[in-house]
Scaffold this motif. Structure first.
Motif, short mmCIF file in Angstrom:
data_model
loop_
_atom_site.label_atom_id
_atom_site.label_comp_id
_atom_site.label_asym_id
_atom_site.label_seq_id
_atom_site.Cartn_x
_atom_site.Cartn_y
_atom_site.Cartn_z
N ILE A 99 -28.27 86.05 32.33
CA ILE A 99 -27.26 86.97 31.79
C ILE A 99 -26.14 87.12 32.81
CG2 ILE A 99 -26.83 89.38 31.11
CD1 ILE A 99 -29.76 89.45 30.15
N ARG A 106 -14.24 99.41 26.95
CA ARG A 106 -13.62 99.28 25.62
C ARG A 106 -12.09 99.27 25.71
NH1 ARG A 106 -13.98 104.38 21.76
NH2 ARG A 106 -12.14 104.94 22.97
N ARG A 109 -7.45 96.38 28.91
CA ARG A 109 -6.70 95.26 28.32
C ARG A 109 -6.88 94.01 29.20
NH1 ARG A 109 -6.84 96.10 23.48
NH2 ARG A 109 -8.41 97.54 24.18
N TYR A 115 -12.63 86.95 21.74
CA TYR A 115 -13.92 86.58 21.17
C TYR A 115 -14.21 85.08 21.28
CZ TYR A 115 -17.89 86.55 17.98
OH TYR A 115 -19.14 86.39 17.43
N VAL A 118 -15.25 84.21 24.80
CA VAL A 118 -16.63 84.65 25.06
C VAL A 118 -17.61 83.62 24.50
CG1 VAL A 118 -18.39 86.36 24.43
CG2 VAL A 118 -16.11 87.12 25.14
N LYS A 119 -17.39 83.22 23.24
CA LYS A 119 -18.31 82.26 22.61
C LYS A 119 -18.26 80.92 23.33
CE LYS A 119 -20.41 83.00 19.37
NZ LYS A 119 -21.79 83.56 19.34
N GLU A 122 -20.26 81.19 26.60
CA GLU A 122 -21.70 81.20 26.32
C GLU A 122 -22.20 79.81 25.93
OE1 GLU A 122 -22.28 84.45 23.49
OE2 GLU A 122 -22.84 85.75 25.17
N ASN A 126 -24.53 77.75 28.32
CA ASN A 126 -25.82 78.20 27.81
C ASN A 126 -26.28 79.47 28.52
OD1 ASN A 126 -28.11 78.10 26.19
ND2 ASN A 126 -29.28 76.93 27.69
N VAL A 128 -25.84 84.02 28.50
CA VAL A 128 -25.52 85.19 27.69
C VAL A 128 -24.54 86.06 28.49
CG1 VAL A 128 -26.49 87.36 26.85
CG2 VAL A 128 -27.69 85.21 26.42
N TYR A 129 -23.39 86.35 27.89
CA TYR A 129 -22.40 87.21 28.55
C TYR A 129 -22.46 88.59 27.92
CZ TYR A 129 -17.66 88.99 29.67
OH TYR A 129 -16.59 89.75 30.07
N VAL A 130 -22.71 89.61 28.71
CA VAL A 130 -22.75 90.97 28.14
C VAL A 130 -21.77 91.90 28.87
CG1 VAL A 130 -25.17 90.71 27.45
CG2 VAL A 130 -24.64 91.94 29.54
N ARG A 131 -21.25 92.84 28.10
CA ARG A 131 -20.34 93.86 28.63
C ARG A 131 -20.93 95.23 28.27
NH1 ARG A 131 -15.37 93.52 25.52
NH2 ARG A 131 -14.58 94.98 27.06
N PRO A 132 -21.81 95.77 29.14
CA PRO A 132 -22.51 97.01 28.77
C PRO A 132 -21.57 98.18 28.44
CG PRO A 132 -23.54 95.98 30.67
CD PRO A 132 -22.26 95.23 30.42
N ALA A 134 -18.62 97.87 26.87
CA ALA A 134 -17.63 97.46 25.86
C ALA A 134 -17.48 98.47 24.73
CB ALA A 134 -18.01 96.10 25.28
N ARG B 106 -21.63 93.29 18.94
CA ARG B 106 -20.43 92.52 19.27
C ARG B 106 -20.03 91.57 18.15
NH1 ARG B 106 -21.16 87.97 23.73
NH2 ARG B 106 -21.82 86.81 21.89
N TYR B 115 -9.40 98.81 16.70
CA TYR B 115 -9.14 99.70 17.83
C TYR B 115 -8.33 100.94 17.43
CZ TYR B 115 -8.07 101.19 22.58
OH TYR B 115 -7.96 101.93 23.74
N ARG B 131 -20.22 102.70 20.82
CA ARG B 131 -20.99 101.60 20.21
C ARG B 131 -21.80 100.94 21.32
NH1 ARG B 131 -17.11 97.49 18.53
NH2 ARG B 131 -18.92 96.53 17.56
N PRO B 132 -23.02 101.45 21.58
CA PRO B 132 -23.78 100.94 22.73
C PRO B 132 -24.03 99.44 22.70
CG PRO B 132 -24.73 102.98 21.91
CD PRO B 132 -23.69 102.57 20.92
N ALA B 134 -21.86 97.16 21.49
CA ALA B 134 -20.59 96.44 21.29
C ALA B 134 -20.42 95.27 22.25
CB ALA B 134 -19.42 97.39 21.43
N GLY B 135 -21.07 95.32 23.41
CA GLY B 135 -20.91 94.25 24.39
C GLY B 135 -22.07 93.27 24.42
N PHE B 136 -22.95 93.37 23.41
CA PHE B 136 -24.17 92.53 23.40
C PHE B 136 -24.18 91.61 22.19
CE2 PHE B 136 -25.17 96.30 25.81
CZ PHE B 136 -25.97 95.85 26.85
N LYS B 139 -28.44 87.20 20.96
CA LYS B 139 -29.52 86.68 21.77
C LYS B 139 -30.15 87.76 22.66
CE LYS B 139 -29.98 82.19 24.13
NZ LYS B 139 -29.18 81.08 24.69
N VAL B 140 -29.33 88.51 23.35
CA VAL B 140 -29.86 89.53 24.26
C VAL B 140 -30.39 90.74 23.48
CG1 VAL B 140 -27.66 90.69 24.75
CG2 VAL B 140 -29.42 90.68 26.49
#
Lengths: 214, 214
Positions: A99, A106, A109, A115, A118-119, A122, A126, A128-132, A134, B106, B115, B131-132, B134-136, B139-140
């Motif tokens: 990860i 959120r 900027r 999006y 991000v895809k 990933e 291979n 997983v990118y997460v933004r806790p 976001a 996400r 927004y 949105r807890p 929103a950044g996931f 897969k995760v």
């Protein structure tokens, strides 16, 4: 699963790391262009939080390219975004992490990937990118930051382990201080984490509890 | 601080609630148009998770308006989005909650507020919308869902406490089953939480630990 968090020692990347550390093994990574020791701030904060920390150096030419983008634009956002993407790609290519995370919010900027970026990140690596953070706006982040951390508002950017300090150094050396002043806002406070807001006692008793239930 | 989570009993809203419950007092709210008892599924899941639950009924005309949007469009997304916004506004206007949350991810296209709609919701009701997840990505989320919950893949939509079941009922009664079949995909599996994946023993010992440290 091991999660790498891009870490500046600021409140957002600290909160992001804390949230992720509830679910994964977290390692904090601070990027530097090798022009200063400003990564030491992040290293110190990581030690206070009790999380492992590494400093990673950008490849040659990366800070140069970011500076050129900022000078062409006349503002820093796209250049900072370029550095952030380079940092994410560098960590993604390490083949150590499941990860990859950061502390972007959120309402940020920049730095921010759209999006499709991000895809692409990933899929190419291979990973997983997460933004806790976001899904969290400023207000609720402030509540959590003040609950979990001791914060100092800091104007001196040499105390910051984010990308801005070294890219300002680089532009100042190469193009002159006037160019720096044209690109960057004059005064910008940064919330630096100076300690965690919970006691070691809690940590220890908590650990005891985990042992009992395992 | 009290956080209301829009809750269907599915894996996403359950995970979102679990994450938020680490930081806030969480109450789970399931919306119904009063056409069925399908909210009972969510109530049952909430009891398994040990979180308080309420069923809230949409105002008259809301399900009718959502159905009209879906029939005009020929697909459900904008109508589901309309219901989600109505649910968020209803909870925001209750004057009980500091935080309003849902389980949107996400990669969800609908329901989803853009927004400016998020900022408008927060400003009009002086509430924080989070949105807890929103950044996931998927897969995760799957990793965390399988760690924390026992899941059953469910095709029978009468077992689901989301908006779709009752709006399908409504359209079937008013416009005929053919219209439902034109608008909604034929087969769609839904991951229902049937239990939590941790033992009461852990809960109790954990509580004991908290008492000691308080």
């Amino acid at each position: 699963m091991i999660a790498a968090v891009l870490f500046s020692g600021g409140q957002d990347s600290s909160l992001s790391s804390l949230i992720l550390s509830n679910y994964f093994d977290v390692e904090l990574l601070t990027f530097s262009a090798g022009l200063s020791q400003n990564w030491e701030t992040a290293k110190g904060v990581a030690a206070k939080l009790g999380l492992p920390h590494k400093t990673v150096f950008f490849d040659d030419g990366v800070i140069d390219a970011a500076a050129k983008i900022m000078i062409d634009d006349g503002f820093p956002n796209n250049g900072l975004n370029y550095l952030h993407k380079k940092a994410l790609e560098c960590v993604a290519s390490m083949d150590r992490y499941d990860i990859l995370a950061d502390g972007t919010r959120r309402d940020d900027r920049s730095p921010r990937l759209d999006y499709s970026e991000v895809k692409s990140l990933e899929d190419r690596y291979n990973i997983v990118y997460v933004r806790p953070l976001a899904g969290f706006g400023r207000k609720v982040i402030d509540v959590l930051v003040n609950r979990f951390f001791v914060i100092r508002e800091e104007e001196d950017i040499s105390c910051r382990s984010d990308y801005e300090y070294e890219v300002r150094m680089f532009i100042s050396d190469r193009y002159g201080k006037d160019t720096v002043d044209k690109i960057f806002p004059k005064r910008h406070l940064h919330s630096l984490v100076v300690d965690k807001n919970w006691s070691e006692k809690y940590d220890e008793e908590d650990k005891g509890c985990e042992d009992k239930t395992s």
